[in-house]
Design a protein around this motif. Sequence first.
Motif, PDB file in Angstrom:
ATOM      1  N   GLN A 199      -1.543  -3.831   3.907  1.00  0.00           N
ATOM      2  CA  GLN A 199      -0.743  -5.045   3.738  1.00  0.00           C
ATOM      3  C   GLN A 199      -1.613  -6.292   3.859  1.00  0.00           C
ATOM      4  O   GLN A 199      -1.358  -7.285   3.189  1.00  0.00           O
ATOM      5  CB  GLN A 199       0.375  -5.097   4.774  1.00  0.00           C
ATOM      6  CG  GLN A 199       1.474  -4.096   4.514  1.00  0.00           C
ATOM      7  CD  GLN A 199       2.468  -4.013   5.651  1.00  0.00           C
ATOM      8  OE1 GLN A 199       2.141  -4.280   6.815  1.00  0.00           O
ATOM      9  NE2 GLN A 199       3.696  -3.623   5.333  1.00  0.00           N
ATOM     10  N   ALA A 215       5.831  -0.791   0.139  1.00  0.00           N
ATOM     11  CA  ALA A 215       5.603  -1.385  -1.188  1.00  0.00           C
ATOM     12  C   ALA A 215       4.394  -2.320  -1.177  1.00  0.00           C
ATOM     13  O   ALA A 215       3.545  -2.248  -2.071  1.00  0.00           O
ATOM     14  CB  ALA A 215       6.845  -2.141  -1.657  1.00  0.00           C
ATOM     15  N   THR A 216       4.288  -3.173  -0.169  1.00  0.00           N
ATOM     16  CA  THR A 216       3.134  -4.077  -0.149  1.00  0.00           C
ATOM     17  C   THR A 216       1.871  -3.347   0.289  1.00  0.00           C
ATOM     18  O   THR A 216       0.774  -3.739  -0.105  1.00  0.00           O
ATOM     19  CB  THR A 216       3.379  -5.321   0.731  1.00  0.00           C
ATOM     20  OG1 THR A 216       3.756  -4.908   2.039  1.00  0.00           O
ATOM     21  CG2 THR A 216       4.440  -6.215   0.115  1.00  0.00           C
TER      22      THR A 216
END
Length: 164
Positions: free
Chosen positions: A50, A67-68
């Motif tokens: 991240q 997702a990140t």
Amino acid sequence: MPTDAPSIARKPLGPVRAVLYGALVVGSLDILDAMVYFGSRGVQPVRILQSIASGLLGRPAFAGGLATALLGLFLHFFIAFGIVLTYYAVSRRIGALTRHPVLCGIPYGVVVYLVMNFVVLPLSATTRGHPPAPVVLNGVLIHMFGVGLPSALFVRRSVERGRA
């Protein structure tokens, strides 16, 4: 198995494969170093990834979950690809880069470290202060031996194909 069979480790590569394999190795070594170094200090792998995505997204990257983290992993390997591709492109003009991959690859890693830390990161959306000396030392060493050197060695393999 015949002993005179060419070793796969010495088989020359075409330019595309050399850059792709080089990017895979460079990206893997660099992220492995980050996972081990920062992981031993309590930072979770998702947080490391991240933090890479935060260069594009800023602070919201840390609230983006998996997702990140996946975006960070993609960006990491995209950058590794750019690093190896840059070495390849410059080596087409400066033959010494492929004739002396160790002597040129190690300082290339230092140049990559400096560009990343004094050009790319300051221009990114990440908010990061000055790292402590051990982090800088680790960063310089992994860029010398895990980024610059493998970049040069893989690019050298593409030149060996032209001579084979």
